[in-house]
Design a protein around this motif. Structure first.
Motif, PDB file in Angstrom:
ATOM      1  N   SER A  91       0.851  -1.133   0.085  1.00 44.12           N
ATOM      2  CA  SER A  91      -0.007  -0.080  -0.067  1.00 44.12           C
ATOM      3  C   SER A  91       0.961   1.382  -0.034  1.00 44.12           C
ATOM      4  N   PRO A  92       0.431   2.368  -0.246  1.00 44.16           N
ATOM      5  CA  PRO A  92       0.960   3.713  -0.100  1.00 44.16           C
ATOM      6  C   PRO A  92       1.804   3.987   1.266  1.00 44.16           C
ATOM      7  N   ALA A  93       1.141   3.174   2.134  1.00 40.04           N
ATOM      8  CA  ALA A  93       1.649   3.341   3.657  1.00 40.04           C
ATOM      9  C   ALA A  93       2.409   2.010   4.031  1.00 40.04           C
ATOM     10  N   GLY A  94       2.806   1.273   3.117  1.00 36.26           N
ATOM     11  CA  GLY A  94       3.593   0.119   3.479  1.00 36.26           C
ATOM     12  C   GLY A  94       2.847  -1.105   3.396  1.00 36.26           C
ATOM     13  N   PRO A  95       3.506  -2.055   3.922  1.00 31.93           N
ATOM     14  CA  PRO A  95       2.610  -3.417   3.820  1.00 31.93           C
ATOM     15  C   PRO A  95       1.736  -3.535   4.786  1.00 31.93           C
ATOM     16  N   VAL A  96       0.534  -4.312   4.293  1.00 33.80           N
ATOM     17  CA  VAL A  96      -0.509  -4.320   5.099  1.00 33.80           C
ATOM     18  C   VAL A  96      -0.761  -6.154   5.357  1.00 33.80           C
ATOM     19  N   LEU A  97      -0.457  -6.327   6.520  1.00 29.40           N
ATOM     20  CA  LEU A  97      -0.330  -7.724   6.874  1.00 29.40           C
ATOM     21  C   LEU A  97      -1.945  -8.282   7.471  1.00 29.40           C
ATOM     22  N   VAL A  98      -2.564  -9.514   6.778  1.00 29.49           N
ATOM     23  CA  VAL A  98      -3.635  -9.603   7.044  1.00 29.49           C
ATOM     24  C   VAL A  98      -3.656 -11.065   7.702  1.00 29.49           C
ATOM     25  N   TYR A  99      -4.015 -11.120   9.007  1.00 30.60           N
ATOM     26  CA  TYR A  99      -3.939 -12.420   9.669  1.00 30.60           C
ATOM     27  C   TYR A  99      -5.284 -13.006  10.164  1.00 30.60           C
ATOM     28  N   GLU A 100      -5.574 -14.150  10.618  1.00 28.23           N
ATOM     29  CA  GLU A 100      -6.825 -14.759  10.971  1.00 28.23           C
ATOM     30  C   GLU A 100      -6.846 -13.968  12.379  1.00 28.23           C
ATOM     31  N   TRP A 101      -8.274 -13.614  12.887  1.00 33.53           N
ATOM     32  CA  TRP A 101      -8.214 -13.271  14.197  1.00 33.53           C
ATOM     33  C   TRP A 101      -8.437 -14.240  14.941  1.00 33.53           C
ATOM     34  N   ARG A 102      -7.726 -14.116  16.282  1.00 27.48           N
ATOM     35  CA  ARG A 102      -7.684 -14.973  17.464  1.00 27.48           C
ATOM     36  C   ARG A 102      -8.326 -14.248  18.726  1.00 27.48           C
ATOM     37  N   ASP A 103      -9.386 -14.952  19.387  1.00 19.37           N
ATOM     38  CA  ASP A 103      -9.933 -14.536  20.427  1.00 19.37           C
ATOM     39  C   ASP A 103      -8.816 -14.682  21.592  1.00 19.37           C
ATOM     40  N   GLY A 104      -8.676 -13.864  22.750  1.00 18.40           N
ATOM     41  CA  GLY A 104      -7.857 -13.992  23.900  1.00 18.40           C
ATOM     42  C   GLY A 104      -7.820 -12.553  24.469  1.00 18.40           C
TER      43      GLY A 104
END
Length: 260
Positions: A91-104
């Protein structure tokens, strides 16, 4: 589902992807992260934050470098304690990392509640943590900036998740900072010394220190292993882990596996 690149700010893209249900502010790291809900699931999304944000500890280029390091780590080690990384989007603001959501809950905020759990449940979580680090160690990763808020614990599910390993290093290196990033309660002595080697021995120390801080009263065989790891030191993480597993076998599966 996810593009390789976007030409809009990360938050704008995430608004198009789904609903941002929580936003984690920059604090000291400069990173800004989001919880995003789509029709099917939830994601945790991490960004390098505002390029114009002059954080005192790490500038924007440094934050981008650590996120790219996190991508390398996620692609090199697959373990149940690590959230799955679904995508890395430029992105224009650097990498966007998409992870699974973990509850906790972050153990930095819920440490007392975690320490009040039955010893068997705490040991089961530590065994998960140590098994993860065995995989990381085998892949060549050395600990960096690990502390209690690197861990999420889902109390109802009795599930440990390890997050924010962006500062882990691929292979041994030399301390060029003096006092490195991290919590002094967890850090190995060499993480305070300019020019000191940082290697698998460091990982062993920090993991042992984690158990000392989370276990009120370790069973004697495990106490001996943790004491050795933080005094005379084990030569490698593998040696520490093998000693831990051997000591665990002497106290019996009933205690190690018990969660109630």
């Amino acid at each position: 589902m996810f593009p390789g690149a976007i030409d809009v700010p990360p938050a704008t893209y995430l608004d198009q992807l789904g609903t941002i249900f929580t936003r984690f502010p920059a604090h000291d790291s400069g990173n800004i992260s989001f919880g995003v809900r789509t029709a099917d699931t939830r994601y945790f999304v991490k960004t390098a934050g505002d390029p114009a944000d002059p954080q005192p500890f790490l500038d924007f280029d440094g934050r981008v470098a650590l996120l790219r390091n996190a991508v390398e780590l996620a692609r090199s080690v697959d373990h149940p304690a690590l959230p799955t990384m679904h995508a890395m989007i430029e992105s224009p603001a650097g990498p966007v990392l998409v992870y699974e959501w973990r509850d906790g809950e972050l153990l930095g905020a819920s440490r007392d509640r975690f320490k009040a759990l039955p010893t068997g449940e705490i040991l089961a979580a530590l065994n998960t943590l140590y098994d993860l680090h065995a995989a990381l160690d085998a892949a060549g990763w050395v600990e960096g900036d690990f502390y209690d808020s690197s861990m999420l614990y889902d109390f109802p599910a009795q599930r440990l998740t390890v997050i924010d390993l962006d500062s882990y290093h691929r292979g041994p290196f030399v301390n060029t900072m003096g006092r490195m990033f991290g919590s002094s309660r967890y850090m190995a002595p060499e993480e305070h010394v300019l020019g000191a080697p940082i290697d698998t021995r460091t990982t062993a120390y920090v993991m042992a220190r984690t158990a000392q801080l989370l276990l009120n009263t370790p069973p004697p065989p495990l106490h001996a292993v943790l004491s050795e790891a933080t005094t005379s030191r084990f030569p490698t993480y593998q040696a520490f882990h093998e000693a831990w597993l051997s000591a665990s076998s002497t106290i019996g599966d009933n205690l190690v596996n018990r969660s109630t």
